[in-house]
Design a protein around this motif. Structure first.
Motif, PDB file in Angstrom:
ATOM      1  N   ILE A  84     140.550  70.180  67.571  1.00  8.14           N
ATOM      2  CA  ILE A  84     140.203  69.619  66.267  1.00  8.14           C
ATOM      3  C   ILE A  84     138.691  69.833  66.109  1.00  8.14           C
ATOM      4  O   ILE A  84     137.934  69.632  67.059  1.00  8.14           O
ATOM      5  CB  ILE A  84     140.545  68.115  66.221  1.00  8.14           C
ATOM      6  N   PRO A  85     138.237  70.261  64.918  1.00 12.58           N
ATOM      7  CA  PRO A  85     136.829  70.651  64.785  1.00 12.58           C
ATOM      8  C   PRO A  85     135.826  69.561  65.192  1.00 12.58           C
ATOM      9  O   PRO A  85     134.726  69.867  65.611  1.00 12.58           O
ATOM     10  CB  PRO A  85     136.701  70.969  63.296  1.00 12.58           C
ATOM     11  N   TRP A  86     136.180  68.298  65.063  1.00 17.86           N
ATOM     12  CA  TRP A  86     135.173  67.265  65.306  1.00 17.86           C
ATOM     13  C   TRP A  86     135.276  66.602  66.679  1.00 17.86           C
ATOM     14  O   TRP A  86     134.671  65.569  66.913  1.00 17.86           O
ATOM     15  CB  TRP A  86     135.205  66.207  64.198  1.00 17.86           C
ATOM     16  N   VAL A  87     136.073  67.168  67.614  1.00 14.00           N
ATOM     17  CA  VAL A  87     136.089  66.557  68.949  1.00 14.00           C
ATOM     18  C   VAL A  87     134.806  66.896  69.714  1.00 14.00           C
ATOM     19  O   VAL A  87     134.149  67.895  69.431  1.00 14.00           O
ATOM     20  CB  VAL A  87     137.340  66.929  69.783  1.00 14.00           C
ATOM     21  N   ASP A  88     134.477  66.053  70.687  1.00 16.05           N
ATOM     22  CA  ASP A  88     133.149  66.101  71.296  1.00 16.05           C
ATOM     23  C   ASP A  88     132.997  67.049  72.493  1.00 16.05           C
ATOM     24  O   ASP A  88     131.911  67.564  72.732  1.00 16.05           O
ATOM     25  CB  ASP A  88     132.740  64.702  71.775  1.00 16.05           C
ATOM     26  N   THR A  89     134.072  67.222  73.285  1.00 12.86           N
ATOM     27  CA  THR A  89     133.822  67.939  74.538  1.00 12.86           C
ATOM     28  C   THR A  89     133.591  69.451  74.385  1.00 12.86           C
ATOM     29  O   THR A  89     132.830  70.004  75.179  1.00 12.86           O
ATOM     30  CB  THR A  89     134.946  67.702  75.574  1.00 12.86           C
ATOM     31  N   PRO A  90     134.185  70.144  73.384  1.00 15.14           N
ATOM     32  CA  PRO A  90     133.955  71.595  73.339  1.00 15.14           C
ATOM     33  C   PRO A  90     132.475  72.026  73.258  1.00 15.14           C
ATOM     34  O   PRO A  90     132.080  72.917  74.017  1.00 15.14           O
ATOM     35  CB  PRO A  90     134.765  72.046  72.112  1.00 15.14           C
ATOM     36  N   PRO A  91     131.642  71.414  72.388  1.00 12.74           N
ATOM     37  CA  PRO A  91     130.241  71.864  72.385  1.00 12.74           C
ATOM     38  C   PRO A  91     129.578  71.701  73.753  1.00 12.74           C
ATOM     39  O   PRO A  91     128.865  72.601  74.215  1.00 12.74           O
ATOM     40  CB  PRO A  91     129.576  70.953  71.341  1.00 12.74           C
ATOM     41  N   ALA A  92     129.850  70.577  74.414  1.00 12.75           N
ATOM     42  CA  ALA A  92     129.250  70.347  75.737  1.00 12.75           C
ATOM     43  C   ALA A  92     129.751  71.389  76.736  1.00 12.75           C
ATOM     44  O   ALA A  92     128.969  71.963  77.507  1.00 12.75           O
ATOM     45  CB  ALA A  92     129.577  68.936  76.221  1.00 12.75           C
ATOM     46  N   LEU A  93     131.058  71.648  76.724  1.00 20.11           N
ATOM     47  CA  LEU A  93     131.625  72.609  77.679  1.00 20.11           C
ATOM     48  C   LEU A  93     131.099  74.021  77.424  1.00 20.11           C
ATOM     49  O   LEU A  93     130.813  74.767  78.356  1.00 20.11           O
ATOM     50  CB  LEU A  93     133.160  72.594  77.577  1.00 20.11           C
ATOM     51  N   ILE A  94     130.956  74.392  76.151  1.00 21.87           N
ATOM     52  CA  ILE A  94     130.472  75.739  75.830  1.00 21.87           C
ATOM     53  C   ILE A  94     129.009  75.887  76.274  1.00 21.87           C
ATOM     54  O   ILE A  94     128.624  76.886  76.878  1.00 21.87           O
ATOM     55  CB  ILE A  94     130.630  76.037  74.324  1.00 21.87           C
ATOM     56  N   ALA A  95     128.198  74.850  75.998  1.00 13.17           N
ATOM     57  CA  ALA A  95     126.781  74.915  76.396  1.00 13.17           C
ATOM     58  C   ALA A  95     126.649  75.042  77.910  1.00 13.17           C
ATOM     59  O   ALA A  95     125.701  75.639  78.414  1.00 13.17           O
ATOM     60  CB  ALA A  95     126.041  73.680  75.894  1.00 13.17           C
ATOM     61  N   LEU A  96     127.605  74.492  78.653  1.00 16.21           N
ATOM     62  CA  LEU A  96     127.547  74.546  80.120  1.00 16.21           C
ATOM     63  C   LEU A  96     128.256  75.776  80.683  1.00 16.21           C
ATOM     64  O   LEU A  96     128.362  75.949  81.894  1.00 16.21           O
ATOM     65  CB  LEU A  96     128.171  73.273  80.713  1.00 16.21           C
TER      66      LEU A  96
END
Lengths: 290, 156
Positions: A127-139
């Protein structure tokens, strides 16, 4: 009492609870598109109540012991099994080494939901507004996928193909997410703008590698701004090429706010989101560079 | 249909359930545990919260078949020999309710919080209970009730 409304009931299905990974993969192979896997069930049951999904078979993964483990190995990184809940992960000591992920998992929904919801489930919802993907991608995290045919690994960035669309074939199972060991002199954080336990209007994860006073490498990833997480490449380049990075933070925020895809929806206008991107970029960079 | 066995408030109970039934509906309609309230059915209000194997869960987000073999504790189970527990007494003393619909969920959740941490800060209380909604807005009185019951938990 369920009033017969789809909001309160689940469509009919057969429940399976395999005890081994092999058994789970065999069930997935047998039922293919008719099956959905369940870890915490938070997203799946919500989708099913709204009749956005109606699988004939639900395969509960919680009986498979190896999927319930989070394992950190120095030098290799952190592997988080499919049924590890957000609260279990938040309590796992080594998570602190992965700052952005540590920030993200401790503030999703509410603490009772986090007793059931899993990291892998949060990611696979896409879902576009979930939190973990941006963190996982940055890492630089990767998704570990198994099927009876074999196994493959996909970077989280490529795994999310669109809103509620992931790179997963029928018969395939996401067994874990692997987050590599953070690079030397690196630091990462995740912040979001929301109210209470509501979804984020904009979130950002930043991962920087410092080299003396300069930024050797940086990853800036935004969530909740568009249909998929957005990576700000030009803003990152501007920061890396700056001799005095602290003096260009305003400019980096401005570039990011113009560069990434941002949409208007019921939660916020595009203009407001771009404003938030600029402000949050500044804030997160001050945190990771400080 | 299949038979599941639950230990509800210390008592072994059996129920015939369909695979698509929610723990919430089975607790209320088949086992008559009426302190578990049904309001949103979508994990937002938290009023169906129970302790399942000593973990707080929203029972509208749990399948009944998943709970087979589990131990369930609800507000009813905190009463001993007809005597309300310290946290229940504190809710009454501090007037931590108005309509009372959310009270069982706040009671069982506050009980769990104090069991884990008998001396939580206001911020820890607010954060811990953030998944529950009281539409009468008695949040401040709920914090007072938790403060009122603290001693009983510290000495346990």
């Amino acid at each position: 009492m369920s009033f017969g409304s789809p909001w309160f009931t689940l469509p009919e299905f057969t429940y399976h609870k395999p005890k081994t990974l092999k058994e789970a993969l065999e069930l997935l192979d047998k039922y293919g598109e008719e099956a959905k896997v369940m870890a915490g069930g938070v997203g799946l049951l919500a989708f099913m109540k709204e009749r956005l999904m109606a699988p004939s078979h639900v395969i509960d993964l919680k009986g498979v012991p190896e999927l319930g483990q989070a394992i950190y190995k120095e030098g290799e990184g952190l592997t988080i099994g499919a049924t590890v809940t957000l609260n279990e992960l938040a309590r796992y000591g080594p998570l602190k080494k992965f700052g952005a992920l540590h920030d993200a998992v401790r503030d999703i929904a509410d603490p009772i939901i986090r007793n059931r919801a899993t990291l892998v489930g949060n990611l696979c919802e896409a879902i576009p507004w979930v939190d973990t993907p941006p963190a996982l991608i940055a890492l630089g995290a990767e998704v570990e996928i198994r099927s009876l045919k074999g196994e493959r690994r996909v970077p989280v960035k490529d795994f999310i193909k669109g809103p509620v669309e992931i790179d997963l074939e029928p018969g395939e199972l996401v067994t874990a997410v692997h987050v590599p060991e953070p690079r030397r002199n690196s630091r990462s954080r995740f912040i979001k703008y929301n109210t209470g336990s509501e979804f984020a209007l904009v979130s950002v994860a930043a991962n920087v590698v410092m080299d003396g006073g300069r930024v050797r490498d940086v990853s800036l990833v935004y969530g909740a701004v568009s249909s998929t997480p957005q990576v700000a490449v030009k803003a990152a380049d501007a920061l890396k090429s700056a001799e005095k990075p602290w003096e260009v933070l305003d400019e980096v925020g401005r570039i990011a706010s113009e560069e990434v895809e941002a949409v208007s929806d019921v939660l916020a206008s595009e203009e407001y989101r771009r404003h938030l991107i600029r402000v949050l970029t500044l804030r997160v960079l001050r945190e990771v560079m400080g | 249909m299949r038979e599941i066995t639950l230990t509800v408030n210390g008592e072994r109970r059996k129920a015939m359930v369909k695979d698509n039934e929610l723990l919430l509906d089975v607790l209320r309609d088949k086992l008559y545990v009426k302190s578990v309230k049904a309001a949103c059915w979508r994990g937002e209000c938290g009023l169906c919260t129970v302790l399942m194997n000593d973990r707080l869960v929203k029972s509208c987000l749990v399948l009944a078949v998943e709970a087979d073999g589990a131990e369930i504790l609800t507000a009813e189970g905190l009463v001993k020999d007809g005597e309300p527990s310290p946290i229940q007494k504190a809710f009454i003393e501090k007037g931590a309710l108005q309509c009372g619909f959310c009270t069982p969920a706040f009671v069982i959740s506050s009980h769990k919080l104090l069991t884990m941490n008998p001396n939580p800060s206001d911020e820890e209380i607010r954060s811990f209970l953030s998944g529950l909604i009281c539409r009468c807005g008695t949040y401040n009185q709920i914090i007072e009730a938790i403060r009122g019951a603290q001693k009983a938990y510290a000495s346990r």
